[in-house]
Design an enzyme around this catalytic site. Structure first.
Site, mmCIF file in Angstrom:
data_model
loop_
_atom_site.group_PDB
_atom_site.id
_atom_site.type_symbol
_atom_site.label_atom_id
_atom_site.label_comp_id
_atom_site.label_asym_id
_atom_site.label_seq_id
_atom_site.Cartn_x
_atom_site.Cartn_y
_atom_site.Cartn_z
ATOM 1 N N ASP A 72 0.777 -1.084 -0.094
ATOM 2 C CA ASP A 72 0.264 -0.164 0.071
ATOM 3 C C ASP A 72 0.955 1.058 -0.014
ATOM 4 O O ASP A 72 2.079 1.123 0.993
ATOM 5 C CB ASP A 72 -0.884 -0.113 1.046
ATOM 6 C CG ASP A 72 -1.831 -1.380 1.155
ATOM 7 O OD1 ASP A 72 -1.917 -1.545 0.064
ATOM 8 O OD2 ASP A 72 -2.373 -1.957 2.199
ATOM 9 N N ARG A 73 0.564 2.402 -0.534
ATOM 10 C CA ARG A 73 0.896 3.372 -0.673
ATOM 11 C C ARG A 73 1.957 4.253 0.293
ATOM 12 O O ARG A 73 2.944 4.729 0.560
ATOM 13 C CB ARG A 73 0.184 4.713 -1.332
ATOM 14 C CG ARG A 73 1.161 6.109 -2.091
ATOM 15 C CD ARG A 73 0.752 7.020 -2.695
ATOM 16 N NE ARG A 73 1.197 8.100 -3.539
ATOM 17 C CZ ARG A 73 0.830 8.405 -4.364
ATOM 18 N NH1 ARG A 73 0.185 8.165 -5.391
ATOM 19 N NH2 ARG A 73 1.635 9.282 -5.143
#
Length: 235
Positions: free
Chosen positions: A73-74
């Protein structure tokens, strides 16, 4: 193929964050905010940055292959595995898909788990518009079973370090399941943290990955140092 030239500081940053590399794989310590693969934001992804880095480092005038066998995830940080050949990509993707990669995460949480260690098993639903996962009561619709083991490590004045062994790879799984037991991750506003982090990331770090190398067949364990932002908590 022409790749952009990285600045001196960016080039050094990428080089210093490479945790393992051979002819088949490249493993890097991802920073919060970096995206693994291109998305609708149009921001440059880590795969493209690594292509530019390898082209610049190795003076490669042609195409650089950088396959993405999994995503992180970013807002998270830590271990990201990339494949440098098509053969390695197919085999590494299969390892992740079949659960043959042991994945350990560290989470700095706003609450402490009631038990020092345990297992969590929940059915998770997903709201696409909100880009958010929810714990649901039993298998409903497209809900998927999510499993993890956790272990409390230690506390700072305000936060609590929890180690997670991820057993399934569901959307936002760790973030959702820890929040569900009253332990939202520091900086994770989406799942109940009271405030954001200055860098916009969250304190969820892919700490360690162990697997059998998909080509050489040798056991490999990689550990990622914590991001600089964690140092203020005595970790």
């Amino acid at each position: 193929m022409v790749y952009r030239t990285l600045s001196d500081s960016e080039y050094r940053s990428v080089g210093e964050r490479i945790l393992f590399e051979d002819n088949h794989l490249l493993v890097i310590n991802k920073l919060p905010g970096e995206i693994t693969q291109g998305d609708r934001t149009g921001d440059e992804c880590l795969a493209e940055t690594l292509k530019a880095f390898v082209a610049q480092r190795d003076s490669k005038p042609g195409h650089v292959f950088m396959g993405v066998p999994h995503r992180l995830d970013r807002p998270c940080s830590g271990i990201c595995v990339f494949a440098k050949t098509d053969k390695a990509l197919g085999r590494m993707s299969a390892l992740f898909r079949d659960g043959a990669v042991r994945k350990i995460y560290w989470a700095l949480c706003c609450g402490r788990p009631e038990a020092d260690e345990g297992s969590l098993e929940n059915w998770l639903g997903r709201n696409e518009k909100q880009n958010k996962a929810y714990v649901v009561d039993g298998k409903k619709g497209e809900a998927k079973l999510a499993r993890l083991n956790y272990r409390y490590l230690r506390s700072t004045d305000r936060y609590h370090l929890v180690e997670v062994e991820l057993l399934t790879g569901r959307h936002h799984q760790i973030r959702c399941q820890l929040s569900h037991i009253g332990c939202p991750i520091k900086g994770d506003l989406k799942y109940g943290a009271p405030r954001s982090n200055p860098d916009g990331g969250i304190c969820l770090h892919s700490r360690e990955a162990s697997f059998v190398h998909p080509v050489t067949k040798r056991p490999l364990t990689v550990t990622a140092p914590l991001p600089p932002g964690w140092k203020g908590f005595g970790l």
